[in-house]
Design an enzyme around this catalytic site. Structure first.
Site, PDB file in Angstrom:
ATOM      1  N   PHE A 143     -10.997 -17.188  -2.084  1.00  0.00           N
ATOM      2  CA  PHE A 143     -10.232 -15.934  -2.108  1.00  0.00           C
ATOM      3  C   PHE A 143      -9.003 -16.040  -1.235  1.00  0.00           C
ATOM      4  N   GLU A 190      -7.348   2.679   2.474  1.00  0.00           N
ATOM      5  CA  GLU A 190      -7.013   2.469   1.066  1.00  0.00           C
ATOM      6  C   GLU A 190      -7.870   1.340   0.505  1.00  0.00           C
ATOM      7  N   LYS A 238     -14.020   0.728   5.962  1.00  0.00           N
ATOM      8  CA  LYS A 238     -12.996  -0.091   5.304  1.00  0.00           C
ATOM      9  C   LYS A 238     -13.230  -1.582   5.606  1.00  0.00           C
ATOM     10  N   VAL A 298       1.680   0.698   7.848  1.00  0.00           N
ATOM     11  CA  VAL A 298       2.366  -0.534   8.240  1.00  0.00           C
ATOM     12  C   VAL A 298       1.374  -1.699   8.272  1.00  0.00           C
ATOM     13  N   VAL A 308       0.832  -1.205   0.000  1.00  0.00           N
ATOM     14  CA  VAL A 308       0.000   0.000   0.000  1.00  0.00           C
ATOM     15  C   VAL A 308       0.870   1.260   0.000  1.00  0.00           C
ATOM     16  N   LYS A 321      -8.132 -11.548   7.118  1.00  0.00           N
ATOM     17  CA  LYS A 321      -7.694 -10.805   8.317  1.00  0.00           C
ATOM     18  C   LYS A 321      -8.739  -9.766   8.733  1.00  0.00           C
ATOM     19  N   CYS A 376      -5.759  -9.461   3.048  1.00  0.00           N
ATOM     20  CA  CYS A 376      -6.721  -8.639   3.804  1.00  0.00           C
ATOM     21  C   CYS A 376      -8.097  -9.227   4.061  1.00  0.00           C
ATOM     22  N   SER A 431      -3.267   2.342   7.050  1.00  0.00           N
ATOM     23  CA  SER A 431      -3.464   0.908   7.316  1.00  0.00           C
ATOM     24  C   SER A 431      -4.931   0.654   7.630  1.00  0.00           C
ATOM     25  N   THR A 432      -5.356  -0.590   7.439  1.00  0.00           N
ATOM     26  CA  THR A 432      -6.726  -0.983   7.817  1.00  0.00           C
ATOM     27  C   THR A 432      -6.743  -1.293   9.310  1.00  0.00           C
ATOM     28  N   ALA A 473     -16.357  -2.690   3.718  1.00  0.00           N
ATOM     29  CA  ALA A 473     -16.175  -2.880   2.267  1.00  0.00           C
ATOM     30  C   ALA A 473     -15.541  -4.247   1.996  1.00  0.00           C
ATOM     31  N   ASN A 474     -14.486  -4.568   2.739  1.00  0.00           N
ATOM     32  CA  ASN A 474     -13.829  -5.860   2.501  1.00  0.00           C
ATOM     33  C   ASN A 474     -14.747  -7.023   2.862  1.00  0.00           C
TER      34      ASN A 474
HETATM   35  P1  NAD Z   1       3.170  -4.819   3.876  1.00  0.00           P
HETATM   36  O1  NAD Z   1       3.499  -5.866   4.835  1.00  0.00           O
HETATM   37  O2  NAD Z   1       3.391  -5.040   2.413  1.00  0.00           O
HETATM   38  O3  NAD Z   1       3.959  -3.477   4.243  1.00  0.00           O
HETATM   39  C1  NAD Z   1       4.070  -2.958   5.528  1.00  0.00           C
HETATM   40  C2  NAD Z   1       5.477  -2.415   5.711  1.00  0.00           C
HETATM   41  O4  NAD Z   1       5.540  -1.718   6.954  1.00  0.00           O
HETATM   42  C3  NAD Z   1       6.569  -3.490   5.781  1.00  0.00           C
HETATM   43  O5  NAD Z   1       7.515  -3.254   4.753  1.00  0.00           O
HETATM   44  C4  NAD Z   1       7.176  -3.319   7.191  1.00  0.00           C
HETATM   45  O6  NAD Z   1       8.584  -3.528   7.217  1.00  0.00           O
HETATM   46  C5  NAD Z   1       6.855  -1.873   7.486  1.00  0.00           C
HETATM   47  N1  NAD Z   1       6.852  -1.528   8.915  1.00  0.00           N
HETATM   48  C6  NAD Z   1       6.221  -2.170   9.934  1.00  0.00           C
HETATM   49  N2  NAD Z   1       6.424  -1.516  11.085  1.00  0.00           N
HETATM   50  C7  NAD Z   1       7.192  -0.441  10.808  1.00  0.00           C
HETATM   51  C8  NAD Z   1       7.717   0.619  11.582  1.00  0.00           C
HETATM   52  N3  NAD Z   1       7.477   0.733  12.897  1.00  0.00           N
HETATM   53  N4  NAD Z   1       8.483   1.555  10.967  1.00  0.00           N
HETATM   54  C9  NAD Z   1       8.730   1.470   9.640  1.00  0.00           C
HETATM   55  N5  NAD Z   1       8.241   0.493   8.840  1.00  0.00           N
HETATM   56  C10 NAD Z   1       7.481  -0.446   9.421  1.00  0.00           C
HETATM   57  O7  NAD Z   1       1.639  -4.447   4.131  1.00  0.00           O
HETATM   58  P2  NAD Z   1       0.588  -3.841   3.089  1.00  0.00           P
HETATM   59  O8  NAD Z   1       0.027  -4.916   2.230  1.00  0.00           O
HETATM   60  O9  NAD Z   1       1.188  -2.629   2.442  1.00  0.00           O
HETATM   61  O10 NAD Z   1      -0.575  -3.404   4.075  1.00  0.00           O
HETATM   62  C11 NAD Z   1      -0.418  -2.303   4.934  1.00  0.00           C
HETATM   63  C12 NAD Z   1      -1.781  -1.945   5.501  1.00  0.00           C
HETATM   64  O11 NAD Z   1      -2.663  -1.550   4.444  1.00  0.00           O
HETATM   65  C13 NAD Z   1      -2.492  -3.095   6.220  1.00  0.00           C
HETATM   66  O12 NAD Z   1      -3.194  -2.573   7.308  1.00  0.00           O
HETATM   67  C14 NAD Z   1      -3.465  -3.609   5.175  1.00  0.00           C
HETATM   68  O13 NAD Z   1      -4.595  -4.183   5.762  1.00  0.00           O
HETATM   69  C15 NAD Z   1      -3.846  -2.350   4.449  1.00  0.00           C
HETATM   70  N6  NAD Z   1      -4.271  -2.538   3.063  1.00  0.00           N
HETATM   71  C16 NAD Z   1      -3.598  -3.398   2.241  1.00  0.00           C
HETATM   72  C17 NAD Z   1      -3.980  -3.522   0.905  1.00  0.00           C
HETATM   73  C18 NAD Z   1      -3.256  -4.448  -0.030  1.00  0.00           C
HETATM   74  O14 NAD Z   1      -3.710  -4.607  -1.145  1.00  0.00           O
HETATM   75  N7  NAD Z   1      -2.159  -5.055   0.337  1.00  0.00           N
HETATM   76  C19 NAD Z   1      -5.025  -2.737   0.402  1.00  0.00           C
HETATM   77  C20 NAD Z   1      -5.682  -1.872   1.267  1.00  0.00           C
HETATM   78  C21 NAD Z   1      -5.297  -1.764   2.595  1.00  0.00           C
HETATM   79  C1  UGA Z   2      -9.125  -6.463  -1.831  1.00  0.00           C
HETATM   80  C2  UGA Z   2     -10.183  -5.420  -2.179  1.00  0.00           C
HETATM   81  O1  UGA Z   2     -10.688  -5.685  -3.489  1.00  0.00           O
HETATM   82  C3  UGA Z   2      -9.603  -4.010  -2.133  1.00  0.00           C
HETATM   83  O2  UGA Z   2     -10.625  -3.052  -2.367  1.00  0.00           O
HETATM   84  C4  UGA Z   2      -8.973  -3.772  -0.754  1.00  0.00           C
HETATM   85  O3  UGA Z   2      -8.365  -2.504  -0.717  1.00  0.00           O
HETATM   86  C5  UGA Z   2      -7.942  -4.852  -0.484  1.00  0.00           C
HETATM   87  O4  UGA Z   2      -8.575  -6.162  -0.565  1.00  0.00           O
HETATM   88  C6  UGA Z   2      -7.348  -4.772   0.882  1.00  0.00           C
HETATM   89  O5  UGA Z   2      -7.919  -4.180   1.773  1.00  0.00           O
HETATM   90  O6  UGA Z   2      -6.286  -5.360   0.993  1.00  0.00           O
HETATM   91  P1  UGA Z   2      -7.130  -7.642  -3.111  1.00  0.00           P
HETATM   92  O7  UGA Z   2      -7.220  -8.622  -2.012  1.00  0.00           O
HETATM   93  O8  UGA Z   2      -5.817  -7.046  -3.431  1.00  0.00           O
HETATM   94  O9  UGA Z   2      -8.125  -6.405  -2.831  1.00  0.00           O
HETATM   95  O10 UGA Z   2      -7.679  -8.287  -4.467  1.00  0.00           O
HETATM   96  P2  UGA Z   2      -9.150  -8.708  -4.955  1.00  0.00           P
HETATM   97  O11 UGA Z   2      -9.282  -8.368  -6.373  1.00  0.00           O
HETATM   98  O12 UGA Z   2     -10.197  -8.183  -4.064  1.00  0.00           O
HETATM   99  O13 UGA Z   2      -9.112 -10.289  -4.839  1.00  0.00           O
HETATM  100  C7  UGA Z   2      -9.087 -10.945  -3.594  1.00  0.00           C
HETATM  101  C8  UGA Z   2      -9.248 -12.430  -3.796  1.00  0.00           C
HETATM  102  O14 UGA Z   2     -10.572 -12.740  -4.218  1.00  0.00           O
HETATM  103  C9  UGA Z   2      -8.326 -13.013  -4.859  1.00  0.00           C
HETATM  104  O15 UGA Z   2      -7.852 -14.263  -4.439  1.00  0.00           O
HETATM  105  C10 UGA Z   2      -9.240 -13.144  -6.056  1.00  0.00           C
HETATM  106  O16 UGA Z   2      -8.801 -14.126  -6.957  1.00  0.00           O
HETATM  107  C11 UGA Z   2     -10.538 -13.534  -5.385  1.00  0.00           C
HETATM  108  N1  UGA Z   2     -11.735 -13.240  -6.198  1.00  0.00           N
HETATM  109  C12 UGA Z   2     -12.025 -11.967  -6.553  1.00  0.00           C
HETATM  110  C13 UGA Z   2     -12.592 -14.278  -6.540  1.00  0.00           C
HETATM  111  O17 UGA Z   2     -12.349 -15.450  -6.202  1.00  0.00           O
HETATM  112  N2  UGA Z   2     -13.714 -13.998  -7.262  1.00  0.00           N
HETATM  113  C14 UGA Z   2     -14.032 -12.729  -7.657  1.00  0.00           C
HETATM  114  O18 UGA Z   2     -15.079 -12.539  -8.305  1.00  0.00           O
HETATM  115  C15 UGA Z   2     -13.168 -11.688  -7.286  1.00  0.00           C
END
Ligand code: NAD
Ligand code: UGA
Length: 463
Positions: free
Chosen positions: A273, A162, A221, A91, A14, A280, A277, A132-133, A224-225
């Site tokens: 899926f 996000e 958030k 983070v 993110v 979690k 996220c 972060s979420t 939505a998830n």
């Molecule tokens: P990630 O694990 O890819 O990245 C998090 C980073 O934070 C890591 O690189 C870690 O080293 C760093 N970190 C942790 N503690 C720290 C600290 N004290 N100081 C500096 N760096 C530190 O995680 P992500 O996938 O980017 O997700 C981050 C947040 O966003 C989560 O809460 C997740 O739920 C949310 N989110 C993720 C997505 C997604 O698609 N991955 C989408 C929307 C929201």
């Molecule tokens: C999801 C949400 O779509 C984002 O809006 C959100 O920000 C994010 O989680 C988050 O909070 O981390 P992401 O997990 O990256 O995004 O990807 P998705 O496209 O949502 O897919 C999630 C899983 O569901 C995948 O394994 C995908 O293959 C599966 N999926 C998706 C299905 O099995 N069927 C579908 O119709 C759509």
């Protein structure tokens, strides 16, 4: 208040893409992304932007444009906090693996660490943004830490969750459905909200920028998830019923999706899926509901996870049953390991659990994935702690070439919907396999009729 310096703590899936897009769209703002993980920062600074640590279509081009101009990646966390007016906390917030709430609640230790570090360093007023979420009402805890351990400066906490999805992060960030900003309704809170709105307004039209109170934003958030994941579990539940009744889940999805109240998106039946996220965040929601004594609410949402676990297990069981109830010493090829296409992320990927089940049945798994490294696949299996690393590496053969991965196998399982799988010479693959040759399409991306005419015994999801 005009923002000219932003810091983002966390250079992950993110923080990295989000800040790259802010930097690209706001050349007048200096954006510094910091992380404790030195290797990750080194990779973000790799002179060849094709080697940045996160694969997302279009991302390396944006990083190439903005990096060194107004986008910086650094391990100097304190310096970046000190200089910035706005600090995004991005983070990780994984499911707790210990203590109270183990296996359900979000682990907020990284968030708390950030809050304490900001409090220690800040010598001027700051806006702290929850990217972060987080569980609803986390802003309260962050505020308490900042106010009680800080240097007497003022902090405004905003929630700005996000919504990007991996694999489409760049287009999602460039054209978001909405930007959500929650903040206090005090005059100071409103100034902070306005300052962040102005950042996004550089490329997002204002009618898509929604402002709410902090708690609504935090809870939206998770909601939505939960709704998105619920749709997948709902269609996956129907997929099992389709298999029993002769209905076809793709036809059912199309038919219901044409109802404008239901809509066509997120109705693809699958092996289940994955991703970091959905599971979690729903577990976190269930935990929050339980903590307020809302047991019916908790049970309702938990069912989404129960269904998803069932779908993954159902897929591996089907492979075993179809292969005459034994897969011992049989070679089964996985095409795909990432949790979805166009990402190198494997967190909670269904492939990991299906592989684990099949290895328990003593199958030999071969894998090809265009973006996931060998070490990542092995560490994903090791993380489950079902068997030793040595046993895992003996059970999993990883290939760079899909045709080699499939050669001599009894069955192929599609675990990720990578586009390239639809372009393969399937006749050539069929000829190189054991007969009968089975194909389990966990993503329903291949043409069943075409494959059956080649000779495959094809099993999709929900038909
Ligand atoms: P990630 O694990 O890819 O990245 C998090 C980073 O934070 C890591 O690189 C870690 O080293 C760093 N970190 C942790 N503690 C720290 C600290 N004290 N100081 C500096 N760096 C530190 O995680 P992500 O996938 O980017 O997700 C981050 C947040 O966003 C989560 O809460 C997740 O739920 C949310 N989110 C993720 C997505 C997604 O698609 N991955 C989408 C929307 C929201
Ligand atoms: C999801 C949400 O779509 C984002 O809006 C959100 O920000 C994010 O989680 C988050 O909070 O981390 P992401 O997990 O990256 O995004 O990807 P998705 O496209 O949502 O897919 C999630 C899983 O569901 C995948 O394994 C995908 O293959 C599966 N999926 C998706 C299905 O099995 N069927 C579908 O119709 C759509």
């Amino acid at each position: 208040m005009k923002i000219t310096k932003i810091c983002c703590i966390g250079a992950g899936y993110v923080g990295g893409p989000t800040m790259a897009v802010i930097a690209q769209k706001c050349p007048h703002i200096q954006v510094t992304v910091v992380d404790l993980n030195e290797q990750r920062i080194k990779d973000w600074n790799d002179p060849n932007t094709d080697n940045i640590p996160i694969y997302e279509p279009g991302l390396s081009e944006i990083v190439a444009e903005a990096r060194g101009r107004n986008l910086f990646f650094s391990t100097e966390v304190e310096k970046a906090i000190d200089e910035a007016q706005v600090i995004f906390i991005s983070v990780n917030t994984p499911t707790k693996t210990y203590g109270k709430g183990k296996g359900m609640a979000a682990d907020l230790k990284y968030i708390e660490l950030c809050a304490r570090q900001i409090a220690k360093v800040a010598k001027q007023n700051k806006i702290v943004v929850e990217k972060s979420t987080l569980p609803v009402r986390t802003a309260e805890a962050i505020k308490s830490i900042l106010d009680n351990t800080g240097n007497g400066v003022q902090f405004q906490i905003l929630s700005n969750p996000e919504f990007l999805a991996e694999g489409t992060a760049v287009t999602d960030l460039l054209n978001p459905d909405r930007i959500l900003i929650g903040g206090d309704t005090t005059p100071e809170g409103e100034i902070a909200i306005k300052a962040l709105v102005d950042v996004y307004a550089n490329w997002v039209s204002e009618d898509k920028i929604l402002t709410t109170n902090v708690w609504s934003s935090e809870l939206s958030k998770l909601t939505a998830n939960a709704f998105l994941a619920q749709r997948i579990s709902s269609i996956n539940a129907m997929s099992e019923l389709c298999e029993k009744t002769g209905a076809d889940v793709s036809e059912v999805a199309k038919a219901i999706g044409m109802d404008s109240r239901i809509g066509p998106k997120f109705l693809k039946a699958s092996v289940g899926f994955g991703g970091s996220c959905f599971q979690k965040d729903i577990l976190n929601l269930v935990y929050i509901a339980k903590s307020y004594g809302l047991n019916e609410v908790a049970d309702y949402w938990e069912q989404v996870i129960i269904m998803n676990d069932h779908q993954k297990r159902r897929f591996s069981n089907k492979i075993v049953q179809t292969l005459y109830n034994t897969v011992a010493d049989k070679k089964i090829t996985f095409l795909g390991w990432a949790f979805k296409k166009d990402t190198n992320d494997t967190r909670e990927s269904a492939a990991i659990y299906v592989a684990d089940d099949l290895i328990n049945e003593q199958a030999k798994i071969s894998v090809y994935d265009p973006k996931v490294s060998r070490n990542k696949m092995l560490s994903d299996l090791d993380y489950l702690e079902t068997r030793t690393a040595e046993q895992n590496s003996k059970s999993l053969a990883i290939f760079d070439d899909p045709y080699e991965a499939c050669r001599g196998s009894h069955a192929i399982a599609i675990l990720t919907e990578w586009d390239e799988f639809t372009t393969y010479e399937w006749k050539k693959i069929y000829d190189s396999m054991h007969k009968p040759a089975f194909l389990f399409d966990g993503r329903n991306i291949l043409n069943a009729k075409e494959l059956e005419s080649i000779g495959f015994i094809y099993k999709g999801i929900g038909s």
